[in-house]
Scaffold this motif. Structure first.
Motif, PDB file in Angstrom:
ATOM      1  N   ASN A 126       0.800  -1.220   0.000  1.00 11.19           N
ATOM      2  CA  ASN A 126       0.000   0.000   0.000  1.00 11.19           C
ATOM      3  C   ASN A 126       0.838   1.279   0.000  1.00 11.19           C
ATOM      4  O   ASN A 126       0.425   2.297  -0.546  1.00 11.19           O
ATOM      5  CB  ASN A 126      -0.922   0.021   1.235  1.00 11.19           C
ATOM      6  N   GLN A 127       2.027   1.236   0.649  1.00  9.73           N
ATOM      7  CA  GLN A 127       2.826   2.461   0.735  1.00  9.73           C
ATOM      8  C   GLN A 127       3.249   2.953  -0.639  1.00  9.73           C
ATOM      9  O   GLN A 127       3.290   4.158  -0.894  1.00  9.73           O
ATOM     10  CB  GLN A 127       4.059   2.215   1.611  1.00  9.73           C
ATOM     11  N   ILE A 128       3.550   2.016  -1.533  1.00 10.12           N
ATOM     12  CA  ILE A 128       3.942   2.393  -2.889  1.00 10.12           C
ATOM     13  C   ILE A 128       2.750   3.013  -3.611  1.00 10.12           C
ATOM     14  O   ILE A 128       2.894   3.980  -4.375  1.00 10.12           O
ATOM     15  CB  ILE A 128       4.474   1.172  -3.671  1.00 10.12           C
ATOM     16  N   ASP A 129       1.541   2.468  -3.370  1.00 12.36           N
ATOM     17  CA  ASP A 129       0.331   3.046  -3.983  1.00 12.36           C
ATOM     18  C   ASP A 129       0.127   4.478  -3.502  1.00 12.36           C
ATOM     19  O   ASP A 129      -0.200   5.371  -4.291  1.00 12.36           O
ATOM     20  CB  ASP A 129      -0.898   2.198  -3.637  1.00 12.36           C
ATOM     21  N   ARG A 130       0.324   4.703  -2.200  1.00 15.89           N
ATOM     22  CA  ARG A 130       0.161   6.060  -1.656  1.00 15.89           C
ATOM     23  C   ARG A 130       1.199   7.016  -2.236  1.00 15.89           C
ATOM     24  O   ARG A 130       0.912   8.177  -2.521  1.00 15.89           O
ATOM     25  CB  ARG A 130       0.285   6.020  -0.136  1.00 15.89           C
TER      26      ARG A 130
END
Length: 555
Positions: free
Chosen positions: A176-180
């Motif tokens: 998720n951090q990469i998506d954010r």
């Protein structure tokens, strides 16, 4: 003979075995003689070295410790280079070397040069050392900077003990951090506010602009977020690698988390684990019996929807480290942040689930770092906004001071880095204190050369003053400090050792002229002191090198 601690230990071990062979001491059936270890007495009036081997062996030979000590004292006093042996307390042996034997240490140091202090005790062992592993969603913050300094220093120290060390960076590009991060870049490129859970800071603007510069049609692409994701992550990671390189930290392996899932390693592993006794099925999910290995609860590995839980990647990653074709790990050391305490048992459980020894896993947990200036915490970065970064620290104090100050404390402790102190050119600043000692040894050697003092001939028996003995004593502890740093995974022991050595040298420097004054003739004493000065220079350089800190010749 030279008398390093190791050589003295071996000599005493020989005396002990000779006493056993001669029947002066008789080991009970099944008993073996303990390894002899010498150490510096806290009070130097008690001698140069001390050993408690008489206390260790007394029960094994059925004698009073002082009786054993008397037998050993007689034999040790006959060894070359021993001036005297005294028995203290319940049976400690305090040993004084004669000046020539003590001084030979300086000759040994210069003969061995950059290899002095190194050993081969870990030869043949491959250690995978994973550290930093910051997410590629922003510059490296202070916690990651601490791990960069400590991790690279530990790698150098383990290599100095003969280990083959693989420096590894776990590149977290799955989740998720990469998506954010991608959403934050896309929003900035559109001139919109960052998502509520997104990333801020000037670096987001910089990366977004660079994505648009290389891909002008990114905003009109079929999937703009994917463009900003793939290109933005690559640009951010290149920045991280460059920052680390400038911090004198380079990695052998950059492992992409995504590769575990793309290559099917996780799915393949999960099917295999279902057949083992370490997983069980409950409530529609597959669970790892991590409580068997010290975890507070069992962990879900395959969720009820059939997808892999996060720990599945950890298990697959450990398997990759230990089974890869090149440099498979005999030991995997993970250096993790303060919020990862729960991972210790989980990673050991992962090893055991694969049929490996849980002791193949070691986890080091690092605590927080705070910057202080004018007595107040520094919390804002020019570039990253709410977090202070590696670049911020290096810009203020330089690489040497940053690396040294982050490594000189146990990783178990929170630390406050006083920026005012680290920019001072004074003895209060520990890195200056040590580096200045090295620069002083170089300056003294230059002055001695101008005065015609050489080490073509010398008499180390001349090194007989209290200051000489104290400096030789400090030099003799270097190899032990390096070994303990490796054994306990504590690079700060080398830093603290160097401060002790620098102190002994600065005191020696004040009372030990090397160059003759006026019309004074050059004597063996001048030459012997130059030898001792040069030996100190070598050990300071060796120690600073283990911390990745420069050894300046002038300051």
């Amino acid at each position: 003979m030279a008398m390093t601690p190791e050589e003295l230990s071996l000599a005493i071990d020989g005396a002990l075995n000779a006493a056993i062979d001669a029947g002066e001491l008789t080991l009970a059936d099944g008993e073996t003689a303990p390894a002899v270890r010498v150490e510096r007495p806290k009070n130097r009036d008690h001698g140069d070295w001390a050993t408690n081997v008489a206390l260790q062996i007394s029960k094994k030979v059925g004698k009073n410790p002082r009786e054993v000590a008397q037998v050993l004292a007689t034999r040790i006093s006959e060894l070359d280079g021993i001036a005297s042996v005294d028995i203290a307390g319940p049976g400690f042996l305090n040993i004084v070397l004669d000046a020539a034997a003590a001084g030979e240490l300086a000759v040994t140091i210069l003969d061995q040069g950059s290899t002095f202090g190194r050993s081969d005790v870990l030869a043949g062992k491959t250690i995978n050392l994973e550290f930093v592993s910051a997410n590629p969603t922003g510059p490296i913050h202070l916690g990651g900077t601490r791990w960069a300094a400590v991790g690279d220093s530990l790698a150098r120290i383990l290599e100095a003990q003969g280990a083959n060390v693989v420096r590894e960076y776990y590149f977290n590009d799955h989740g998720n951090q990469i998506d954010r991060f991608a959403k934050s870049l896309l929003a900035r490129a559109k001139g919109e506010a960052a998502p509520e859970d997104g990333y801020g800071g000037e670096y987001i603007t910089d990366i977004a602009n660079r994505v648009l510069a290389s891909h002008p049609d990114a905003l009109s692409a079929e999937d703009p977020q994917e463009v900003f994701r793939s290109v933005g992550v690559e640009l951010m990671f290149e920045e991280i690698k460059q920052s680390l390189h400038e911090f004198r930290v380079d990695f052998d392996v950059y492992f992409h988390e995504n590769s575990l899932f793309e290559d099917g390693k996780v799915d393949e592993l999960l099917e295999k684990l279902k057949e083992s006794e370490n997983l069980y099925f409950k409530d529609g999910a597959w669970w790892l019996k991590s409580t068997d290995f010290g975890d507070d609860k069992d962990r879900v590995v395959i969720k009820s929807d059939g997808n892999a839980a996060y720990i599945a990647g950890d298990i697959a990653y450990f398997q990759d480290k230990t089974k890869r074709a090149e440099n498979p790990a005999d030991l995997a050391i993970y250096m993790l942040g303060a919020d990862h305490h729960g991972y210790v048992a989980r990673l050991k459980a992962a090893a055991a689930a694969l049929g490996d020894d849980p002791d193949m896993v070691e986890v080091m947990i690092g605590q927080m770092v705070n910057l202080v200036k004018d007595g107040k915490p520094v919390r804002m970065s020019k570039r990253a906004g709410t977090v202070v970064t590696m670049e911020d620290l290096v810009e203020i104090v330089g690489v040497d001071a940053a690396r040294y100050s982050l490594t000189r404390y146990s990783v178990d402790s929170n630390i406050d880095i006083d920026l005012d102190l680290l920019t001072k050119q004074s003895n209060e600043n520990p890195v200056f204190y040590v580096q200045y000692a090295h620069a002083r040894t170089c300056g003294l050697a230059r002055n001695a050369e101008l005065a015609g003092v050489t080490t073509d001939s010398y008499d180390v028996a001349q090194l007989s003053t209290e200051a000489d003995s104290a400096l030789l004593a400090a030099l003799g502890q270097f190899a032990g400090a390096v070994k303990e740093s490796a054994d306990f995974r504590e690079p700060h022991r080398v830093a603290r050792y160097l401060e002790t050595l620098a102190g002994a040298y600065h005191r020696w420097y004040g009372v030990s002229p090397v160059a003759p004054k006026g019309e004074e003739e050059i004597t063996d004493l001048h030459r012997a002191r130059l030898l001792l000065n040069n030996a100190t220079r070598q050990v300071l350089a060796n120690g600073l090198g283990l911390l990745g800190v420069s050894a300046p010749e002038k300051m």
